[in-house]
Structure formats: structure tokens, C-alpha cells
Design a protein around this motif. Structure first.
Motif, short mmCIF file in Angstrom:
data_model
loop_
_atom_site.label_atom_id
_atom_site.label_comp_id
_atom_site.label_asym_id
_atom_site.label_seq_id
_atom_site.Cartn_x
_atom_site.Cartn_y
_atom_site.Cartn_z
N ILE A 34 94.36 -23.46 134.82
CA ILE A 34 93.89 -24.78 135.24
C ILE A 34 95.05 -25.77 135.16
O ILE A 34 96.07 -25.49 134.53
N GLY A 35 94.86 -26.92 135.79
CA GLY A 35 95.91 -27.94 135.73
C GLY A 35 95.78 -28.88 136.91
O GLY A 35 95.14 -28.55 137.90
N PRO A 36 96.42 -30.04 136.81
CA PRO A 36 96.29 -31.03 137.88
C PRO A 36 96.93 -30.57 139.18
O PRO A 36 97.71 -29.62 139.19
N SER A 37 96.60 -31.27 140.24
CA SER A 37 97.17 -30.96 141.55
C SER A 37 98.70 -31.07 141.47
O SER A 37 99.23 -32.01 140.88
N GLY A 38 99.36 -30.10 142.05
CA GLY A 38 100.83 -30.12 142.04
C GLY A 38 101.45 -29.54 140.78
O GLY A 38 102.68 -29.55 140.62
N ALA A 39 100.61 -29.00 139.89
CA ALA A 39 101.12 -28.46 138.62
C ALA A 39 101.96 -27.20 138.82
O ALA A 39 102.73 -26.81 137.93
N GLY A 40 101.77 -26.53 139.95
CA GLY A 40 102.53 -25.31 140.21
C GLY A 40 101.69 -24.04 140.15
O GLY A 40 102.22 -22.93 140.15
N LYS A 41 100.36 -24.20 140.17
CA LYS A 41 99.47 -23.04 140.03
C LYS A 41 99.62 -22.07 141.21
O LYS A 41 99.79 -20.87 141.01
N LEU A 200 93.37 -12.83 137.35
CA LEU A 200 93.90 -14.17 137.09
C LEU A 200 93.26 -15.11 138.11
O LEU A 200 93.32 -14.82 139.32
N MET A 201 92.67 -16.17 137.63
CA MET A 201 92.00 -17.08 138.55
C MET A 201 92.50 -18.50 138.35
O MET A 201 92.52 -19.01 137.24
N ASN A 202 92.91 -19.09 139.46
CA ASN A 202 93.35 -20.48 139.48
C ASN A 202 92.12 -21.32 139.85
O ASN A 202 91.52 -21.10 140.89
N LEU A 203 91.75 -22.24 138.94
CA LEU A 203 90.49 -22.97 139.15
C LEU A 203 90.68 -24.47 139.02
O LEU A 203 91.39 -24.94 138.12
N HIS A 204 90.05 -25.21 139.90
CA HIS A 204 90.01 -26.67 139.73
C HIS A 204 88.94 -27.05 138.72
O HIS A 204 89.03 -28.08 138.07
N SER A 205 87.91 -26.20 138.61
CA SER A 205 86.80 -26.52 137.71
C SER A 205 87.09 -26.04 136.29
O SER A 205 87.10 -24.84 136.00
N ARG A 215 90.52 -16.35 128.06
CA ARG A 215 91.85 -16.97 127.85
C ARG A 215 92.08 -18.01 128.95
O ARG A 215 91.84 -17.72 130.13
N VAL A 216 92.54 -19.18 128.54
CA VAL A 216 92.78 -20.25 129.52
C VAL A 216 94.21 -20.77 129.36
O VAL A 216 94.66 -21.04 128.24
N ILE A 217 94.88 -20.89 130.50
CA ILE A 217 96.23 -21.45 130.49
C ILE A 217 96.21 -22.78 131.22
O ILE A 217 95.69 -22.87 132.34
N GLY A 218 96.74 -23.81 130.59
CA GLY A 218 96.87 -25.12 131.24
C GLY A 218 98.30 -25.27 131.73
O GLY A 218 99.25 -25.11 130.96
N LEU A 219 98.44 -25.56 133.02
CA LEU A 219 99.78 -25.72 133.60
C LEU A 219 99.95 -27.17 134.03
O LEU A 219 99.06 -27.75 134.67
N LYS A 220 101.08 -27.74 133.68
CA LYS A 220 101.35 -29.13 134.05
C LYS A 220 102.84 -29.28 134.35
O LYS A 220 103.67 -28.82 133.57
N ASP A 221 103.15 -29.91 135.47
CA ASP A 221 104.55 -30.12 135.86
C ASP A 221 105.36 -28.82 135.81
O ASP A 221 106.52 -28.81 135.37
#
Ligand code: ATP
Length: 272
Positions: A34-41, A200-205, A215-221
Motif C-alpha cells: 500500500i502507499g500513496p499515489s506515485g509511491a512507486g508501487k 503480491l497485491m498492490n492495493l489502494h484500499s 503481511r503489509v508493506i507501506g511504500l512511500k517516495d
């Protein structure tokens, strides 16, 4: 399954999408990103399915170093990884059976692929996959007549037919009615469990990530903000992940001197 060490991805020599990322994904794990838009997911997923090469760093898939993969060996590795996208990537005018069987294209010789377009081969395989995703009756429907949720199920059936070891689901429910989204996430988890797939799932929710993944990974910048068992993820982690992430001014990306120097430090190995 995956081992990433110091992975950077810089686009056009200036946009740093992923920076100095270390990550280990074990075979059979289910992980939400998970992570904000543009985080690199999405960029991370494109690195993981070998669509694009890293600018620098080491990327190992099942012990295979991406720097040593090209031609046939690269195609073989790509076949072991199935990606499902928000937009399904189905051919709307084709019957469902053809879209499902396109999951076999990587293993069929060209003559068989052409023959199957005229008269589908391995129909039983497609029918069985559709049964598993709950739309057995749609085999000969034109794909464009199906709802968004049904089309996503066709894309999942295509994955089943491809039978990859790893499933990368890049925002698979973003274009689906929220009421149906949980059903699709659940289905992907159940199938991964049944067939021992790494998922592995990239989720906005955030809610779906916390509800269904261990397991949850938060990606930012482009960096990992946290990588935790779901039970350990707190509101503070989530607030920090989504706080002040907007770095756009009048449509122009802020590109500080520090970022420029970081981009230079990622020595490009290959173009892309
Ligand atoms: N092909 C490309 N060329 C140039 N820049 C790119 C390219 N792909 C991604 N980027 C940039 O890399 C950064 C990360 O993008 P990415 O799509 O990976 O983020 P994301 O977390 O998936 O965002 P979203 O949740 O909005 O889909 C962004 O600044 C984006 O503009």
C-alpha cells in the motif's frame, strides 16, 4: 522467491521511482503493498515481473540474478510470474474462451496459437478455470458483454491457465464496484492458497490489505515506510505513510538538489 538489495529505478535520469530498496519475499507468502499515489508501487511490480530492469542494485528471483537474464532465459522467468492489472488487458471482442486460453500463449508454438483462434484447443482447461472463478457459464460469451467484475474474473482464469509460481496483482480491484472488490481479493487469496502461489497485491484500499493479508508493506517516495505483520500495523504507521505525500506544484514534480544527486548515484546499467 525474491531478494532485492539496494534496488533503484530512475526514469529519464531524473524521476526516482524506487530508491535503495531492500526486500525479501518468501515462496508462498501473501503480501499487500500500500502507499500513496506515485509511491512507486507499480514500478516495483514492473521490476518484479522483469518488464523493466533496475537502474542499480541486485534483483534475484529464485536465486536468478536479473543481470544474467536475457533472451530465452528471461522469457522463461517471465512465464513463471503472472501479472494481473486493474484494466484486465483482455481483448473485448473475443469470446471469453480465447481470452482465458491466451494464458497458454507463452507455452504454445505459434501454429497452435493461430489454430486455437479459429477453433479453441484445450477448452476443458479454460472451462475448468472459469468454473473456479465462478463464471463457468460465460465460456462462449463475448468478453465485452461481461461486467467489470466478471472481466476481472476472466483475467484471473487466464492466470490459472498460465499457472505461474508468483501472482502480482496490480490494483486488481480499482475499477471494480467496492462491493465486489472484497470478493475478488478473497478469490485471489483462496486460489493462491489452493495452488501454493506467492501472491503480491498492490492495493489502494488499506481496509482490504489489513483484512486479508498477513503481511503489509507501506511504500512511500520509492522507499519502504514499514514492512510488518498486519497485526503490528498501527494508525500511526498509516498516518505517516499517507501524510504530506503530495509533491507536485502546478503539475511540475519538485526535484531538489539532493534528489538530483541521488539520481546520479544510481548508476544506470541498462536503459529503460
Ligand atoms: N515510464 C515512466 N517514465 C517516467 N516516469 C515514470 C514512469 N513510470 C513511473 N514513473 C514515475 O515514477 C513514480 C512512481 O510511479 P508509480 O506508477 O510506480 O507509482 P504508484 O505508487 O504505482 O502510483 P499509483 O498508486 O498512482 O498508481 C511517479 O513519479 C511516476 O510519475
Amino acid at each position: 522467491m525474491y531478494l532485492l538489495d539496494g534496488i533503484c529505478k530512475v526514469f529519464n535520469g531524473r524521476t526516482i521511482a524506487v530508491r535503495e530498496l531492500d526486500l525479501k519475499i518468501r515462496r508462498g507468502e501473501w503480501v499487500a503493498l500500500i502507499g500513496p499515489s506515485g509511491a512507486g508501487k507499480t514500478t516495483l511490480f514492473r521490476l518484479l515481473n522483469f518488464t523493466i530492469p533496475p537502474t542499480s542494485g541486485t534483483l534475484l528471483f529464485d536465486g536468478l540474478d536479473n543481470r544474467h537474464l536475457s533472451g530465452r532465459r528471461l522469457r522463461e522467468v517471465r512465464r513463471r510470474i503472472g501479472t494481473i492489472y486493474q484494466q484486465h488487458n483482455l481483448v473485448p471482442r473475443l469470446q471469453v474462451v480465447h481470452n482465458v486460453l491466451s494464458g497458454r500463449l507463452g507455452t504454445w508454438p505459434v501454429w497452435q496459437a493461430v489454430r486455437s483462434l479459429i477453433r479453441p484447443v484445450e477448452v476443458d482447461l479454460a472451462a475448468d478455470a472459469l468454473r473456479q472463478v465462478g463464471i463457468a457459464d460465460k465460456l462462449y460469451e463475448r468478453t465485452e458483454t461481461l461486467s467489470g467484475g466478471q472481466q476481472q474474473r476472466v483475467a484471473i482464469a487466464r492466470l490459472l491457465v498460465q499457472d505461474p509460481e508468483v501472482i502480482l496483482a496490480d490494483e486488481p480491484v480499482s475499477s471494480v464496484d467496492p462491493a465486489l472488490a472484497a470478493g475478488i481479493v478473497k478469490l485471489l487469496i483462496e486460489l493462491s492458497q489452493t495452488y501454493h502461489k506467492t501472491l503480491l497485491m498492490n492495493l489502494h484500499s488499506v481496509d482490504l490489505a489489513l483484512a486479508y493479508f498477513p503481511r503489509v508493506i507501506g511504500l512511500k517516495d520509492g522507499m519502504i515506510s514499514f514492512d510488518l505483520p498486519t497485526a503490528a500495523v498501527t494508525d500511526e504507521h498509516l498516518t505517516a505513510l499517507y501524510a504530506g505525500s503530495q509533491t507536485e506544484v502546478a503539475g511540475e514534480e519538485i526535484f531538489s538538489r539532493a534528489e538530483r544527486s541521488f539520481a546520479r548515484s544510481c548508476q544506470p546499467r541498462l536503459t529503460n
